[in-house]
Design a protein around this motif. Structure first.
Motif, PDB file in Angstrom:
ATOM      1  N   UNK A 231      14.285 -41.116  -6.930  1.00  0.00           N
ATOM      2  CA  UNK A 231      14.541 -40.332  -6.746  1.00  0.00           C
ATOM      3  C   UNK A 231      15.593 -40.631  -5.563  1.00  0.00           C
ATOM      4  N   UNK A 232      15.517 -41.843  -5.558  1.00  0.00           N
ATOM      5  CA  UNK A 232      17.319 -42.063  -5.175  1.00  0.00           C
ATOM      6  C   UNK A 232      18.309 -42.457  -5.328  1.00  0.00           C
ATOM      7  N   UNK A 233      18.278 -42.734  -7.118  1.00  0.00           N
ATOM      8  CA  UNK A 233      19.108 -43.517  -7.678  1.00  0.00           C
ATOM      9  C   UNK A 233      19.573 -42.390  -8.885  1.00  0.00           C
ATOM     10  N   UNK A 234      18.445 -41.848  -9.184  1.00  0.00           N
ATOM     11  CA  UNK A 234      18.530 -40.504 -10.331  1.00  0.00           C
ATOM     12  C   UNK A 234      19.071 -38.864 -10.274  1.00  0.00           C
ATOM     13  N   UNK A 235      18.067 -39.121  -8.881  1.00  0.00           N
ATOM     14  CA  UNK A 235      17.447 -37.332  -9.014  1.00  0.00           C
ATOM     15  C   UNK A 235      18.610 -37.051  -7.363  1.00  0.00           C
ATOM     16  N   UNK A 236      18.684 -36.986  -6.154  1.00  0.00           N
ATOM     17  CA  UNK A 236      18.953 -37.068  -5.453  1.00  0.00           C
ATOM     18  C   UNK A 236      20.277 -38.369  -4.654  1.00  0.00           C
TER      19      UNK A 236
END
Length: 501
Positions: free
Chosen positions: A183-188
């Protein structure tokens, strides 16, 4: 070491004075949150809570929630988040089922928490307006987070089903950590400069992973709102320099309505995330035009920690779709015989990956039905997949009602209706609702010679079940539609109403 609480330790060491949490004008730094969690762990140790023991929490989005959550994990115990709206009978069941011997409850909503805990022979610590201070004052902080294996259970989240009592999904330290990390690295693309708005309840997996755990992992600030109010949410978005907003579709609709024709500027907002149910394309377009940021839709379940697919920010976005599988997750569509379906044809979504739950707590048979020998989890959701690999939900789990972002399972409500001495049969269904998406309704057949009014039945259920679950609309019928084998056919129950906002 795979303890999820290590993320807080790392962030607090790197950025001790950075804001971790905000509620109104109160700000908690990462160093302060770390110390609070360490003291909670020490309190648990003094009460004999050890590795693998279950500790329940029944709290709204208040500053005590993150400290208690990470304190439980730090001690090597298992957190059991519960909805603070649950009634005493529901609390008792979940405490007994999980084996939790201690419950942290919110004092303002503490009557049912205390009654349920007493019935389950569990201890209670009530948190009031003073927060954690009275509980942890003078307590020496515990040491480093207890070592846990990747597949050790970190959280038990209760998820109901159409066949009876709620089941506890066992989510592992690695599964939750990998989900927050992607979630931290690739989505948001979260960084320490971001401010994430925590409107989603933290006792729910959506808010827990993509809100709290992701913010802690990235070193971002989580600004909290205990009870969603669209106007208050807009004020916080503007006043707290929020950069990331996460919500369910009804929240976006409500904020648009609350904004009306007012001049509202939210210049820092760069990305929004929607999940829980399909976001109407009209709402998506109006919100994006009004506030100048994109909304990305995703999909997941409690059993998948939760994110399984997403409209990725670096790829084409398809409004109305749930995107493509996220990193480390496989998805496929199968027919009733578990055979892959052709492109464009509807099939049941199956998911495989580190994010999939370990199983249902204490229910090996239910686990075997949900997860096959190859690790594929059957969701019960029906979708199609296009030529570019984007999935689109066409139906939800059989009979599931989604009321304002909360799952309501008909069987659970029907069980309560059947406790009424006049009820012979009951079928709980969803009816359209202008702002909630669906409202809970019930068709009831009475026993011969017995009487009961719709209002009486509504009151009966309301007293015995969480407020978001009881039927707002009840109508009496002579008989309910049945199959040749006598099974009640909910799909043939004809609702007599359309609920309005």
């Amino acid at each position: 070491m795979s303890n999820l609480a290590a993320n807080l330790t790392s962030t607090a060491a790197a950025s001790p004075q950075a804001p971790a949490l905000r509620l109104g004008d109160v700000i908690v730094t990462f160093a302060e949150l770390q110390e609070q969690a360490a003291r909670v762990a020490a309190v648990l140790d003094s009460r004999g809570v050890g590795v693998g023991d279950r500790v329940a929490m029944m709290l709204p989005n208040v500053l005590a929630f993150p400290a208690i959550f990470y304190g439980i994990l730090r001690a090597g115990a298992i957190a059991v988040p519960l909805n603070p709206l649950l009634k005493s009978g529901e609390v008792e069941y979940m405490l007994r089922d999980s084996g939790a011997g201690l419950l942290f409850g919110w004092e303002a909503m503490g009557q049912d928490a205390s009654a349920g805990a007493a019935a389950a022979a569990a201890d209670v610590i009530l948190i009031g307006d003073a927060g954690l201070a009275p509980v942890i004052e003078g307590v020496t902080p515990a040491g480093a987070p207890v070592d846990r294996a990747d597949d050790d259970t970190a959280v038990i989240l209760f998820t109901s089903g159409t066949t009876g009592h709620p089941k506890g999904a066992e989510l592992t330290h690695h599964g939750l950590d990998s989900n927050q990390s992607l979630t931290v690295r690739t989505l948001i693309n979260l960084t320490a400069d971001d401010v994430v708005m925590g409107c989603l309840p933290l006792f729910h997996i959506f808010g827990l992973t993509t809100g709290l755990n992701a913010a802690i992992g990235a070193g971002a600030c989580l600004t909290m709102l205990p009870r969603f109010d669209p106007r208050a949410a807009l004020d916080i978005l503007a006043g707290h320099n929020v950069t990331v907003f996460e919500g369910v579709p009804t929240m976006y609709s409500a904020m648009l309505a609350a904004a009306g024709d007012d001049e509202i500027s939210i210049p820092d907002l760069r990305i929004c995330v929607s999940g829980g149910s399909a976001l109407p394309v009209r709402v998506l377009e109006e919100f994006e035009e009004r506030f100048g940021c994109i909304i990305l839709e995703g999909y997941g379940l409690s059993e998948t920690s939760p994110v399984a697919s997403f409209n990725h920010p670096d790829r084409d976005r398809k409004p109305g779709s749930i995107g493509t599988p996220v990193e480390g997750v496989e998805m496929r569509l199968v027919d009733d015989e578990r055979r892959p379906v052709a492109e464009g044809e509807p099939g049941e979504i199956q998911i495989r990956g580190a994010n999939v739950m370990k199983g249902y707590w204490g229910r090996p048979d239910a686990t075997a039905l949900a997860i096959d020998a190859d690790g594929w989890f059957s969701t019960g959701d029906i979708a199609t997949r296009d030529e570019e690999g984007y999935y689109r939900i066409v139906d939800r789990k059989k009979d599931l009602i989604l009321r304002g972002g909360y799952n309501v399972y008909p069987r659970e409500v029907e069980e309560v209706l059947h406790q009424h001495p006049s009820v012979a049969e009951a079928a709980v269904v969803g009816v359209p609702h202008d702002s909630l998406g669906e409202e809970v309704a019930a068709a009831v057949a009475l026993k011969p010679g017995k009487e009961a009014t719709p209002e009486e039945l509504t009151e009966f259920v309301r007293d015995r079940i969480a407020a978001y679950k009881y039927p707002r609309h009840v109508w009496i019928v002579d008989a309910l539609p049945k199959s040749a084998t006598g099974k009640i056919l909910r799909r043939e129950v004809r609702a007599t109403t359309h609920a309005e906002s």
